[in-house]
Design a protein around this motif. Structure first.
Motif, short mmCIF file in Angstrom:
data_model
loop_
_atom_site.label_atom_id
_atom_site.label_comp_id
_atom_site.label_asym_id
_atom_site.label_seq_id
_atom_site.Cartn_x
_atom_site.Cartn_y
_atom_site.Cartn_z
N TYR A 101 0.85 -1.19 0.00
CA TYR A 101 0.00 0.00 0.00
C TYR A 101 0.89 1.24 0.00
CZ TYR A 101 -4.11 2.81 1.14
OH TYR A 101 -5.13 3.72 1.11
N ASP A 145 -10.51 7.26 1.14
CA ASP A 145 -10.56 7.69 2.53
C ASP A 145 -9.21 8.25 2.98
OD1 ASP A 145 -13.18 6.90 2.65
OD2 ASP A 145 -12.77 4.96 3.59
N ALA A 146 -8.12 7.57 2.61
CA ALA A 146 -6.79 7.99 3.04
C ALA A 146 -6.40 9.33 2.44
CB ALA A 146 -5.76 6.92 2.68
N ARG A 188 -11.78 2.31 -2.32
CA ARG A 188 -12.48 2.98 -1.22
C ARG A 188 -11.50 3.38 -0.12
NH1 ARG A 188 -17.69 3.08 0.37
NH2 ARG A 188 -18.31 1.32 -0.97
N ARG A 189 -10.59 2.47 0.22
CA ARG A 189 -9.59 2.77 1.25
C ARG A 189 -8.70 3.93 0.81
NH1 ARG A 189 -4.67 -1.35 3.04
NH2 ARG A 189 -3.62 0.11 4.47
N LEU A 190 -8.34 3.93 -0.47
CA LEU A 190 -7.47 4.98 -1.00
C LEU A 190 -8.18 6.33 -0.96
CD1 LEU A 190 -4.61 5.09 -2.21
CD2 LEU A 190 -5.63 4.74 -4.47
N ASP A 227 -12.58 -2.41 -3.14
CA ASP A 227 -12.30 -2.13 -1.74
C ASP A 227 -11.02 -1.31 -1.57
OD1 ASP A 227 -14.57 -3.51 -1.05
OD2 ASP A 227 -13.52 -5.39 -0.60
N ARG A 228 -10.00 -1.62 -2.40
CA ARG A 228 -8.75 -0.86 -2.32
C ARG A 228 -8.99 0.60 -2.72
NH1 ARG A 228 -3.11 -2.13 -2.36
NH2 ARG A 228 -3.80 -4.01 -1.28
#
Length: 712
Positions: free
Chosen positions: A193, A231-232, A227-229, A224-225
């Motif tokens: 990541y 948010d970050a 979405r996480r990206l 999903d990756r």
């Protein structure tokens, strides 16, 4: 029309697969009835492929294959391998092995098989051996990156996805709103990541440029990756829920890409899809992305990696800013890639359209084609002649060149007619399977004389190429469209020197037959410079010598000399006759070409204030010899000398020319910087090492096209 069999099935969760297959299916549909295997495709997949009501859609692989064999036996079938990536394993090669019986029937029953836009993932020796029978039984094979072409042997092409997206005109339109930075990261496997520093660098770059960050999903497993990206990064999220169809998801992505300033991803077709909508491409987020690098490098887009896991946030932001400044360079390469794809489209359609026709005897690897140029060479004034001199003196890897002399000196009508007649007799004796006839055409008598010989070569079944020269060709084509269309219609391929010539030619003949290839020049030696300004060309009003002399008279050029070199065509512009000296101006008259090149080796500035040009060799030769060039905005000169490679002024503008010359002789720093940029551009874009291989491709392409047309 032939029955064309193709595989449309791909990864149903990947927009990139549909993009690749859609482009090829569109090409094939124009020359045959499409029989497409799509399997149990989900909602929206067939629509995203662009399937049409007239296409025959197969859900069963067994029935599709049986239909293909039956049509192959009947003798009017063609097969197109699916484009995209293949894994060189027994499983990965299943298409290329399973269809071997079909390829065998096609070969014996005058069918055709094409493989375009295919690339390898791995490069092991055993799978290469397994591929050889399939390659040998195919009529046209073009790999989608240079590494695959070197490994599996053959020629490369741009990835098919470069042909999708916004039009060339839309990409070049100024003022398009770009307020988005897109990021996308592969979500399959145990992948690293991005570091906090990388994420902060992306946020900082977006903040400085006023961009909204969007994390997007072009492959469902990345959802999903992404979405996480998002948010970050504190950005927006465009996911892909399974209920959303392929076509709907691609439309949403492209709408976003059309607003995107920069795209950063380790997914090849995320980068390409956004690039083709106007985004600057950046490869990788965490680690090197060699797959992206080799595919982008194949179209000349180099050094776009973002391998920043060990750098701080400021370095990340700086790197993104550096890449964003290369927008013009990147989109020049994209337009060139699309030009290449248009030519490949023509090859594919001609190959598939020839299904049912007998094949010519294939040329051996040791066979060399011979290109027979129509024109004249030697110490004769004129850019066309100097171009021919360069071809005859050059070394080509795959072809030999010679000259069929078609005319004498201007005004020698009887002698020129006799030479043209002898050239026509020579054409009738040339072997059809290895000869290419290259006619060099300008306007007026040249176009009629060499154009007649080009049409004769066409009727004799010889491969033909028309090389367009001269500042007046575009105007001539607009005045005499029927004549120009009839002559250029006899050419298997057309080489133009400027965008203006390409644009007018495109209105008369199919665009896929036109390739813009600039003139080629040998590089200079880089010797020390003197305070010399050199003009080279016919000394008269068309070349703007009258404007030059008036402008030079007002330049404060103490210690500088202006050398005017060339045959005098308008004597009244030369004070004192053909060879004279007037203050700091020297008129040297016509000199051997080698002597002009020696003057350019010594001079610091070259000037060409023409009122009309196409692609003047003099300017390219001056650039290759480290001259700061001052020229007028005619033909393709503004593009050649843009981005700090020279100074361009309006034609006929004495004041503007005087100011440009004043700067050239008085500003040493500008002169040095401009000359360095000119040398670099000449080496990359106009050197014989760069241009001659491109010409070879055009000449050999003409031979291949003629082979398909003749079918014997």
């Amino acid at each position: 029309m032939p029955q064309v069999f193709a595989v449309g099935r791909g990864a149903y969760d990947n927009i990139g697969d549909a993009i690749l297959r859609r482009q090829l299916l569109d090409w094939l549909r124009e020359v045959g009835t499409l029989n497409v295997y799509v399997g149990a495709s989900p909602d929206g997949y067939d629509a995203d492929l662009g399937l049409q009501p007239q296409d025959v859609v197969h859900r069963s692989l067994r029935r599709w294959y049986a239909a293909a064999l039956a049509e192959a036996v009947r003798g009017r079938a063609a097969y197109a391998f699916k484009p995209g990536e293949i894994q060189l394993t027994l499983v990965g090669l299943k298409e290329h092995l399973v269809v071997l019986p079909l390829l065998g029937v096609l070969r014996t029953r005058r069918g055709r098989a094409v493989r375009v836009g295919v690339g390898a993932r791995s490069f092991a020796p055993l799978p290469r051996a397994l591929m050889r029978p399939s390659i040998a039984l195919s009529d046209l094979t073009l790999w989608r990156d240079n590494c695959t072409a070197a490994y599996l042997r053959g020629s490369s092409m741009p990835d098919l996805a470069f042909g999708e997206g916004s039009s060339d005109v839309e990409l070049g339109r100024a003022g398009t709103l770009r307020d988005v930075l897109v990021v996308s990261l592969r979500g399959d496997g145990d992948r690293p990541y991005p570091s906090p520093e990388t994420l902060e660098g992306i946020r900082e770059f977006a903040r400085r440029r006023g961009l909204t960050i969007w994390a997007v999903t072009q492959v469902t497993k990345d959802h999903d990756r992404a979405r996480r990206l998002a948010d970050a990064l504190g950005g927006e999220f465009l996911g892909w829920e399974t209920a959303v169809g392929h076509d709907v998801q691609e439309r949403a992505l492209r709408e976003l890409y059309r607003r995107t300033e920069v795209v950063v991803s380790d997914r090849l077709h995320v980068v390409i899809a956004a690039f083709t909508e106007g985004a600057v491409p950046v490869a990788g987020l965490v680690e090197p992305a060699p797959k992206l690098e080799r595919h982008l490098s194949t179209v000349g887009v180099d050094d776009v990696q973002l391998d920043l896991s060990s750098r701080d946030a400021e370095e990340v932001a700086t790197r993104l800013a550096e890449l964003s400044q290369r927008r013009a360079e990147f989109f020049d390469r994209l337009l060139e890639a699309r030009t290449g794809l248009r030519a490949i489209r023509q090859q594919v359609q001609e190959t598939v359209g020839a299904a049912g026709s007998p094949r010519r005897r294939p040329r051996s690897r040791t066979d060399r084609a011979r290109v027979h140029h129509l024109g004249r060479a030697g110490e004769i004034a004129g850019g066309m002649t100097q171009v021919l001199n360069g071809y005859l003196a050059g070394r080509f890897d795959r072809v030999d060149v010679d000259l069929l002399v078609t005319r004498s000196d201007p005004g020698a009508v009887v002698s020129s007619a006799a030479r043209a007649a002898r050239a026509g007799l020579s054409l009738a004796r040339l072997p059809r399977d290895s000869s290419v006839v290259a006619a060099h055409l300008s306007a007026g008598g040249s176009f009629l004389r060499e154009g007649t010989l080009l049409r004769l070569a066409d009727r004799l079944g010889l491969a033909t190429v028309a090389h367009l020269h001269g500042s007046s060709f575009a105007a001539f084509a607009r005045r005499r469209p029927k004549l120009v269309r009839s002559v250029l219609g006899a050419a298997d391929h057309i080489v133009s020197l400027s965008q203006e010539s390409s644009d007018v030619t495109r209105t008369l003949v199919p665009e896929a037959r036109i390739t813009l290839v600039p003139n080629a020049v040998a590089m200079g030696r880089g010797e020390s410079k003197e305070r010399l300004v050199v003009f080279g060309g016919a000394v008269g009003r068309r070349k703007g010598v009258d404007v030059l002399l008036e402008a030079w008279s007002g330049v404060d050029a103490a210690g500088w000399r202006l050398l005017v070199v060339g045959p005098v065509v308008d004597p009244d512009v030369v004070p004192g006759g053909d060879s004279s000296r007037a203050g700091s101006v020297e008129f040297l008259g016509a000199v051997p070409h080698a002597e002009l090149l020696e003057l350019l080796e010594r001079s610091s500035v070259a000037v060409l204030p023409s009122r009309g040009e196409a692609m003047p060799v003099f300017v390219l030769e001056a650039m290759a010899r480290a001259n700061a060039v001052v020229a007028t905005d005619v033909g393709g000169l503004a593009e050649v000398l843009g981005d700090g490679r020279g100074a361009v002024v309006p034609a006929g503008d004495v004041v503007a020319l005087r100011e440009a010359l004043q700067r050239a002789v008085s500003d040493e720093e500008w002169r040095a910087r401009t000359a360095a940029a000119a040398v670099d551009a000449a080496r990359r874009n106009y050197s014989t090492e760069t241009i001659h291989p491109e010409l070879e491709k055009v000449w050999l392409d003409a031979l291949e096209r003629r082979s398909l047309r003749e079918g014997s």
